[in-house]
Structure formats: C-alpha cells, structure tokens
Scaffold this active site. Sequence first.
Site, PDB file in Angstrom:
ATOM      1  N   HIS A  64       1.332  -1.589   0.210  1.00  0.00           N
ATOM      2  CA  HIS A  64       0.043  -0.069  -0.619  1.00  0.00           C
ATOM      3  C   HIS A  64       0.973   1.044  -0.158  1.00  0.00           C
ATOM      4  O   HIS A  64       1.850   1.153   0.769  1.00  0.00           O
ATOM      5  CB  HIS A  64      -0.946  -0.131   0.851  1.00  0.00           C
ATOM      6  N   GLU A  66       0.396   4.006   1.694  1.00  0.00           N
ATOM      7  CA  GLU A  66       0.790   4.589   2.772  1.00  0.00           C
ATOM      8  C   GLU A  66       1.716   3.503   3.811  1.00  0.00           C
ATOM      9  O   GLU A  66       3.113   4.541   4.188  1.00  0.00           O
ATOM     10  CB  GLU A  66      -0.150   5.100   3.857  1.00  0.00           C
ATOM     11  N   CYS A  94      -5.617   2.616   5.850  1.00  0.00           N
ATOM     12  CA  CYS A  94      -6.415   1.115   6.333  1.00  0.00           C
ATOM     13  C   CYS A  94      -6.036   0.751   8.217  1.00  0.00           C
ATOM     14  O   CYS A  94      -5.173   1.820   7.883  1.00  0.00           O
ATOM     15  CB  CYS A  94      -6.168  -0.429   5.568  1.00  0.00           C
ATOM     16  N   CYS A  97      -1.980  -0.134   7.450  1.00  0.00           N
ATOM     17  CA  CYS A  97      -0.780   1.418   6.849  1.00  0.00           C
ATOM     18  C   CYS A  97      -1.245   1.919   8.379  1.00  0.00           C
ATOM     19  O   CYS A  97      -0.231   2.876   8.814  1.00  0.00           O
ATOM     20  CB  CYS A  97      -1.556   2.215   5.737  1.00  0.00           C
TER      21      CYS A  97
END
Length: 150
Positions: A64, A66, A94, A97
């Site tokens: 991801h 992030e 999420c 993250c």
Amino acid sequence: MARARHRAKGIPLNEQHLRRAIALATEARAGGNPPFGSLLVGPDGAVLAEERNSSLSDGDITAHPELKLARWAARELSPEVAAGTTMYTSCEPCGMCAGALARSGLGHVVFALSAEQLNGLKTGGGFADVPTEGPALYDEAAAAVAGYYP
C-alpha cells in the site's frame, strides 16, 4: 499553492497535494492495481516522496502506498523531520497502514475518501473479518515484553 487549514483538527490541507494523491491512485488503477496513491510532504512544503498501490503487480498484499511511505520515512528521515511531515493520501489509511504510520513518527495524514465512503463504493463489500482469540498465556507473553518499553 492553495493552502487552507482543516478546521476540525488543525491539519494542513492542500488541495493540490490531495489531487496529486488521487492522480497517483488513478495511475495505480491504470497499472492493474487497487486505486490508491499517497505523497509525503516535508515541513517546508516540498514533496519528499510519492507512491502508488502496487499490491497486485508486486504480488505483495502489503504494498500500500501509505505503508511504503511510512517505511521510507522511518529509514530516510530524522525523527524531527518526520514529525513535521504531512502525508496526503487518496483514501483513509487501513488498519495495517495506520499502525505503520503511528510507528513511523509522521506528523499528519490528510485523506480524500474516508474508509466509510470507500466501503460505500464497493459493490461486493469489504474484506471479511479474521476471527481472533486472546489474550492467552499472559505471564509468558508479558515476560518477553517486560522492560522493553521505557
């Protein structure tokens, strides 16, 4: 550069940076990945790094943007500089993250879509919860951790 303050939390809001995060999300989607993008802005307002979701093309469910930026910041920035940064991201981070962001020492996160808004756009619903159990073996687990944290 249009700069305003997010009134509720005092977080810097820069629509140009949010639009760039959304553009990175669009690029991720065009590359066959989930549509998420993020950039990290330093205390002086300069873009330090940017990332796109690459979880499918990398075969890595943790890829991801992030999380990739949190890892980069933890490696490359001093704690003082990291604390002065703002991450602009296309969607609310999420849980995975968010945990990495908390540990990385970054200063702020500004997102375009909330997790609730994102889930409203998903026609098939979100991910199923993984059943968990615990706590268990407290004394043994506590012994491994005791004294580690100041």
